[in-house]
Write an enzyme that holds these catalytic residues in place. Structure first.
Site, short mmCIF file in Angstrom:
data_model
loop_
_atom_site.label_atom_id
_atom_site.label_comp_id
_atom_site.label_asym_id
_atom_site.label_seq_id
_atom_site.Cartn_x
_atom_site.Cartn_y
_atom_site.Cartn_z
N ASP A 197 0.83 -1.21 0.00
CA ASP A 197 0.00 0.00 0.00
C ASP A 197 0.86 1.26 0.00
OD1 ASP A 197 0.72 -0.64 2.75
OD2 ASP A 197 -0.66 0.92 3.38
N GLU A 225 0.03 -1.21 5.62
CA GLU A 225 1.07 -0.79 6.56
C GLU A 225 0.94 0.69 6.90
OE1 GLU A 225 5.11 0.76 7.77
OE2 GLU A 225 3.81 1.39 6.14
ZN ZN Z 1 6.80 1.86 4.09
#
Ligand code: ZN
Length: 417
Positions: free
Chosen positions: A81, A176
């Site tokens: 992401d 994340e």
């Molecule tokens: Zn990162």
């Protein structure tokens, strides 16, 4: 190792922005498009067990080479992401070959210019090939550089069965950037003794200490009534919260006055009404016990502030966010030491600095998978000026391959695992 660039250019064109507001997992459906393609690409490389689970986690194994089944499995992890802070849609990557040390102007916005005077790290990359976006989006080197490096290293290991190594586990993860990357990560299924995230900055870097982090919500309760008839009755929670924030230390303990190993407290959201006002704060320190000191200080301050307003009351909630990975990694010093050795074998000088934040590795380390962070070559991440040098990505691939070998050697010499 040269196809790391080709892979990177391909991955950054997938829009994989995560979304903090979303309640689904992963937070955005579009991350699954890349994750599914990565699982297929791993299978095409010959990693027969490559799979994607119902949460979007991609896992695969490069099997041990002949005679090395006894070597403990190690893992390499990167997140797909990109930051919600900056658009990641329609990324147009540009490769600036043989960087000459001057300014790099990005074509789609006249204000988007990488200047060596403002970005000192550029000076280390004269003669290198630098990849940027076109000026209106982030690049997504954070962390598609890591994804491309791990994928390229896996391809390299598959193509070179003469390199001695144990089982190498690979994981690509979602979300994340919104702090949920490890929420459903199955440490037992991953089955490695340790892992390395490839999600760091300049070449040669290994990070093994992060903040310890708590979130704190301080809620002031007042009393609301018609303001025309409020004399002697109204207790305005907004004013109490204002007094509390004004009483926070002005010259210390804040993000804007601390660096290095110093911690801070940081109010970042206020939800205000006369009846009830809550202040959300984050509390950070490298020493977990020092978090508690900061929380007592805040509690004390909140209670003393509320006491100045008769009829007011304060409520405090503290939530653990993550802990300094070093508390775990210090118990297994060979995990970081072997990474340093691999970095040296790749011809680089290993160096470290404390992470003034957390990584997926901070959480994974406490979930039973000790996970320091290796450089991926990312610079100016979450910004339109994000960039990465191809030569750094190639070095990161080399470090992954060397690290697999270092673990195999240590194992054959009977060193601790
Ligand atoms: Zn990162």
């Amino acid at each position: 190792m040269s196809d790391v660039l080709e892979r990177f250019l391909r991955y950054v064109q997938y829009d994989t922005q995560s979304n903090e507001q979303s309640r689904t997992y992963p937070s955005t459906e579009k991350q699954l498009v890349l994750l599914r393609d990565l699982a297929a690409e791993l299978r095409a490389l010959g990693l027969a067990d490559a799979s994607i689970d119902e949460h979007g986690y991609v896992m695969a194994t490069v099997p041990a080479t002949a005679g090395h089944d006894h070597v403990p499995a190690i893992g390499f992890i990167a997140h797909v992401d990109t930051s919600p802070e900056m658009s990641g849609a329609g990324v147009k990557p540009i490769v600036h070959r043989n960087y000459d040390g001057g300014a790099l102007a990005l074509p789609d916005d006249p204000n988007a210019v990488l200047r060596a005077g403002e970005i000192p790290e550029l000076a280390d990359h004269v003669g290198h090939d630098i990849v940027t976006a076109s000026g209106t989006t982030l690049l997504g080197a954070d962390d598609k550089a890591g994804v491309a490096e791990i994928m390229t290293a896996a391809a390299y290991l598959v193509a070179h069965p003469e390199i001695p190594h144990g089982p190498v586990r690979i994981a690509f993860t979602p979300d994340e950037e919104i702090g949920r990357g490890t929420k459903y990560f199955d440490v037992a299924a991953f089955g490695a003794v340790c892992a390395y995230t490839l999600d760091g900055g300049p070449r040669g870097e290994i990070e093994f200490e992060s903040f310890s982090a708590d979130a704190m919500t301080v809620t002031f309760h007042g009393f609301n009534t018609h303001p025309g008839y409020a004399k002697g009755r109204m207790v305005n929670a907004i004013k109490i919260a204002g007094a509390f924030i004004a009483a926070l230390p002005a010259d210390s303990l804040s993000p804007e006055t601390t660096g290095g190993y110093e911690g801070f407290v940081h109010p970042y959201v206020v939800t205000a009404a006369v009846d009830k006002t809550s202040v959300k704060l984050i509390v950070r320190d490298f020493i977990t016990a020092a978090l508690q000191e900061k929380e007592s200080l805040l509690t004390d301050l909140a209670e003393r502030t509320a006491a100045r307003f008769p009829g007011a009351r304060v409520e405090i909630a503290i939530e653990e966010q993550y802990r300094n990975m070093r508390e775990i990694l210090d118990g297994h010093p060979h995990i970081v030491e072997r990474a340093r050795e691999a970095i040296r074998r790749a011809g680089l000088e290993p160096h470290s600095k404390p992470i003034r934040g957390g990584t997926d590795g901070s959480r994974l380390s406490f979930m039973g998978l000790p996970t320091p962070n290796l450089f991926a070559g990312e610079h100016s991440f979450h910004s339109r000026l994000e960039w990465v040098a191809v030569q750094d990505m190639e070095k990161a691939v080399e470090v992954i391959v060397q690290l697999a070998e270092v673990w195999a050697e240590a194992s054959s010499q009977g060193r601790p695992e």
